[in-house]
Design an enzyme around this catalytic site. Structure first.
Site, PDB file in Angstrom:
ATOM      1  N   CYS A  26       4.304 -14.345 -10.132  1.00 17.54           N
ATOM      2  CA  CYS A  26       3.081 -13.927  -9.839  1.00 17.54           C
ATOM      3  C   CYS A  26       3.512 -13.281  -8.881  1.00 17.54           C
ATOM      4  CB  CYS A  26       1.720 -15.215 -10.054  1.00 17.54           C
ATOM      5  SG  CYS A  26       0.433 -14.227  -9.312  1.00 17.54           S
ATOM      6  N   CYS A  79      -0.480  -7.651 -17.313  1.00 20.71           N
ATOM      7  CA  CYS A  79       0.080  -7.854 -15.912  1.00 20.71           C
ATOM      8  C   CYS A  79       1.381  -7.278 -16.117  1.00 20.71           C
ATOM      9  CB  CYS A  79       0.544  -9.446 -16.327  1.00 20.71           C
ATOM     10  SG  CYS A  79       1.157 -10.601 -15.708  1.00 20.71           S
ATOM     11  N   ARG A  91      -0.493  -4.540  -6.997  1.00 21.58           N
ATOM     12  CA  ARG A  91      -1.765  -5.555  -6.068  1.00 21.58           C
ATOM     13  C   ARG A  91      -2.583  -4.285  -7.182  1.00 21.58           C
ATOM     14  NH1 ARG A  91      -5.076  -7.907  -4.524  1.00 21.58           N
ATOM     15  NH2 ARG A  91      -5.189  -8.285  -2.490  1.00 21.58           N
ATOM     16  N   SER A 134       0.822  -1.038  -0.210  1.00 17.95           N
ATOM     17  CA  SER A 134       0.004   0.019   0.119  1.00 17.95           C
ATOM     18  C   SER A 134       0.803   1.070   0.259  1.00 17.95           C
ATOM     19  CB  SER A 134      -0.914   0.089   1.261  1.00 17.95           C
ATOM     20  OG  SER A 134      -1.728   1.633   1.451  1.00 17.95           O
ATOM     21  N   CYS A 194      -1.398 -10.230  -7.726  1.00 13.31           N
ATOM     22  CA  CYS A 194      -1.982  -8.558  -7.653  1.00 13.31           C
ATOM     23  C   CYS A 194      -3.168  -9.313  -8.197  1.00 13.31           C
ATOM     24  CB  CYS A 194      -1.359  -7.746  -8.856  1.00 13.31           C
ATOM     25  SG  CYS A 194      -1.086  -8.340 -10.554  1.00 13.31           S
ATOM     26  N   CYS A 229      -5.290  -9.797 -13.354  1.00  9.51           N
ATOM     27  CA  CYS A 229      -5.711 -11.015 -14.776  1.00  9.51           C
ATOM     28  C   CYS A 229      -6.919 -11.567 -14.639  1.00  9.51           C
ATOM     29  CB  CYS A 229      -4.195 -12.163 -15.275  1.00  9.51           C
ATOM     30  SG  CYS A 229      -4.356 -13.152 -13.005  1.00  9.51           S
ATOM     31  N   THR A 262      -6.882   1.622   5.038  1.00  6.03           N
ATOM     32  CA  THR A 262      -6.732   1.308   5.913  1.00  6.03           C
ATOM     33  C   THR A 262      -7.751   1.324   7.234  1.00  6.03           C
ATOM     34  OG1 THR A 262      -4.480   1.002   5.716  1.00  6.03           O
ATOM     35  CG2 THR A 262      -4.613   0.888   7.648  1.00  6.03           C
TER      36      THR A 262
END
Length: 539
Positions: A508, A485, A302, A54, A511, A514, A338
Site C-alpha cells: 500500500c 488500486c 495519491r 504532488s 493513496c 480503495c 499547495t
C-alpha cells in the site's frame, strides 16, 4: 491501558504544506505577541516529506505571505516556469497544441515555480523547528480523543503489535497527545478527517467531495531533451469520453522531469485501470519526446480532493479545525492546491491565536483562497457533465470573459463510488504489456516508491464485511479493486480450487483510492504503524 500523555497548546496532525504553515504562522504570531505557545506536529511518514506527492507547479502567493524572504532562507524553489504548453491528444499517435486563447485563465502558469513539494515540506519543517515547534515524524495519529463532544487531542498508534493484535517484543503503546486545539491536516481523504466530518456533520452544501487519482513518476532525462521550467499539460487519449482527467509533464532542475496522470474517480467502467492508462500514456510521441532515453527513478500515487467550493465542509468544530486537502481546498481549475492549503493553515493559526476558532470558515471564505475557489465553483462540474471539450469551452468562456461569475449553478451530486456500471454492460480493456523502457508493471513501480511496512502488523485496510468482495463486487463489477488500486494491493486468486480475495497490505502506497472508489464502501483505510508506507525522494 494507561498510556503516557503529553499536553500542548496546539497539536497538528500531518506535516504537509497546510500543517507546517499552521505551525510556522502560530509560532510567528506567538513571538510577535510575546506569548509562549507549545506546538507539536505529528507525521506518519518516516520523515517529513516521505509521504508527500504532488506535481508540482506551485503558485507562491501563500509562501510570499508566510516567509517574504523565502529566497534568502534557501527555500527549494529554483525553477521558474519558462514554457507553458497545453495539448489535446486525439489518438495514440496524434496530439495538438492548443493556443493560449482557448485555455481558461486559471491554467496559465506564468510566474509559478516547478518544485518538489516533498522538499518544500522538509524546508518548512526546518523553519518550524527554528521557530520552536516540535516536529515528530514516524508517529501516526490513529484515533481522536474526545471529552464529551469536544476534541481534546489524538492518540498515536501502538508500535510492535502482531497481526492478531498481540504485543510483540519491543511493543510500545501509543501516546496521548492532548491539546487545547487540534489541527487536522492529513491530506485528501484523511482517515481522521473522514470521521470528524461524519461526527460533527460538517457538510455545508449539497455536493459530495469528488476525487481524482494522481499517478506520478520522476525521471532522469538526457541533457539535450531537458528544458528547465518547461510545463506541459494535456487531456484526451488514453482516457475515453466517459473518463475525466488529464496529464502533466514538468521539467525540474538537475536534468530531471516528472510525468503523471490524474484520473477522475467517477469513471464508470469497472475494467479501467488508472495505473495501466498511465503506462500507455507515456508512449505517446508528445510525452515520449521528453522521456525517451531516460531512466525512471521513482513512482508514487495519491488521491486528490477536487470537488472545489461546493464540496467544502465546515472547517471548525469543537476543539479543532480541518484544513488543506483534508478539507478539500485544492483548486482543480488551476490543478494546484499547495497555495490554498497553506493559506487555510495560516488562517487557522490566526483564528487560534485570536481565540476564535469558530471564525475560520468566515475567514477562509473572505480570503483570496476562498474567493479563488468560489470563482471556479463550476469548473469541475462542467467537465463532469459536458466532457473535456464542451466543458473546457464552457470553462474558458466562464473564466476568461466573466471571471467565474456566469449565473449558472452546476452541481455534481453523485458520489464517485456510485458511478460504476455493471461489468456485464461494459467493454473489457486490453492493456498492452509494459516494455520496461517507457512502461512498467505495478510491482516494479511499488519497489521504486520505497514502500515498506512491518508485515506482521494488523492489516490497515479494513473490510466491514469480508463477504462483499467475492459475494457482491466480483459478481457485479468483476471486483474493481484489483484494477483501481495502483499498487497491486488487492487480488483475486485461486487457492486449492477456491476463489480468494487477497489483500497485500505491505504494497500500500497510502493513496486512499480503495476508501473512495469501492462501490460498496466496504473498505476503510486505517493508518498503519508510524513510519510505514512510501518514502518518496524529491517528489
Amino acid at each position: 491501558m494507561e498510556r503516557e500523555s503529553m499536553t500542548f497548546d496546539v497539536v497538528i496532525v500531518g506535516a504537509g504544506p497546510a500543517g507546517l504553515s499552521t505551525a510556522c504562522r502560530l509560532a510567528q504570531l506567538a513571538a510577535e505577541r510575546a506569548q509562549t505557545l507549545s506546538i507539536c506536529v505529528v507525521e506518519k511518514g518516516s520523515e517529513v516529506g516521505a509521504h508527500i506527492l504532488s506535481g508540482a507547479v506551485v503558485e507562491t502567493r501563500a509562501l510570499d505571505e508566510l516567509f517574504a524572504d523565502w529566497r534568502e532562507r534557501g527555500a527549494p524553489l529554483n525553477t521558474p516556469v519558462t514554457t507553458d504548453e497545453m495539448y489535446w491528444l486525439s489518438s495514440p499517435e496524434r496530439g495538438h497544441r492548443l493556443p493560449k486563447l482557448m485555455l481558461p485563465a486559471p491554467l496559465h502558469n506564468a510566474g509559478n515555480q516547478v518544485i518538489s513539494l516533498g522538499n518544500l515540506c522538509r524546508w518548512l519543517a526546518q523553519q518550524a523547528e527554528d521557530l520552536g515547534v516540535e516536529v515528530f515524524p514516524g508517529f501516526a495519529a490513529s484515533e481522536i480523543l474526545y471529552e464529551g463532544d469536544r476534541v481534546v487531542g489524538v492518540l498515536t498508534g501502538d508500535m510492535g503489535v502482531d497481526r492478531a493484535g498481540n504485543p510483540k517484543d519491543g511493543y510500545m503503546p501509543g501516546m496521548e497527545l492532548r491539546a487545547g486545539t487540534t489541527v487536522f491536516a492529513e491530506g485528501a481523504r484523511g482517515h481522521l478527517g473522514k470521521q470528524l466530518q461524519a461526527r460533527f456533520d460538517l457538510a455545508r452544501d449539497a455536493d459530495p467531495q469528488h476525487y481524482g487519482l494522481g499517478l506520478k513518476e520522476l525521471w532522469d532525462i538526457p541533457a539535450h531533451q531537458h528544458q528547465p521550467g518547461k510545463v506541459m499539460h494535456g487531456a484526451g487519449w488514453p482516457l475515453g469520453k466517459q473518463t475525466g482527467g488529464g496529464w502533466f509533464l514538468y521539467h525540474l532542475e538537475n536534468q530531471q522531469a516528472v510525468v503523471g496522470l490524474i484520473v477522475d474517480l467517477n469513471y464508470p467502467n469497472p475494467y479501467l485501470s488508472p495505473f495501466d492508462e498511465f503506462q500507455r500514456l507515456k508512449h505517446h510521441p508528445v510525452l515520449a519526446a521528453s522521456l525517451a532515453g531516460g531512466t525512471r527513478i521513482s513512482f508514487g500515487a495519491r488521491a486528490i480532493a477536487k470537488g472545489g467550493h461546493r464540496a467544502l465542509p465546515r472547517m471548525a468544530f469543537a476543539g479543532g479545525v480541518l484544513i488543506g486537502c483534508d478539507a478539500g481546498t485544492l483548486n482543480m481549475a488551476k490543478i494546484k492546491g499547495t497555495h490554498t492549503a497553506m493559506k487555510s493553515g495560516m488562517l487557522a493559526a490566526e483564528a487560534i491565536m485570536d481565540g476564535d476558532v469558530a471564525s475560520l470558515d468566515a475567514r477562509f471564505d473572505a480570503s483570496w483562497a476562498g474567493q479563488e475557489l468560489r470563482r471556479t465553483k463550476n469548473f469541475g462540474p462542467a467537465l463532469h457533465r459536458f466532457g473535456a471539450l464542451v466543458g473546457g469551452a464552457y470553462n474558458a468562456l466562464d473564466q476568461n470573459l466573466f471571471g467565474g461569475r456566469l449565473p449558472f449553478a452546476l452541481r455534481d451530486l453523485t458520489p464517485d463510488h456510485q458511478s460504476l456500471r455493471a461489468a456485464a454492460s461494459c467493454a473489457r480493456i486490453d492493456y498492452p504489456k509494459p516494455d520496461g523502457v517507457l512502461s512498467f508493471d505495478k510491482l516494479s513501480s511499488v519497489y521504486l516508491s520505497n514502500t515498506a511496512h512491518e508485515e506482521d502488523q494488523p492489516v490497515h485496510l479494513r473490510l466491514a464485511d469480508a463477504r462483499i468482495p467475492l459475494g457482491q463486487n466480483l459478481a457485479d463489477y468483476d471486483e474493481p479493486a484489483q484494477r483501481y488500486c495502483p499498487a497491486g494491493v488487492y487480488e483475486i486468486t485461486e487457492v486449492d480450487g477456491a476463489t480468494r480475495f487477497q489483500i497485500n497490505a505491505q504494497n500500500c502506497v497510502h493513496c486512499k483510492t480503495c476508501d473512495i472508489k469501492d462501490p460498496a464502501q466496504n473498505i476503510t483505510w486505517w493508518v498503519p504503524e508510524g513510519g510505514g508506507g512510501p518514502n518518496y525522494p524529491n517528489m
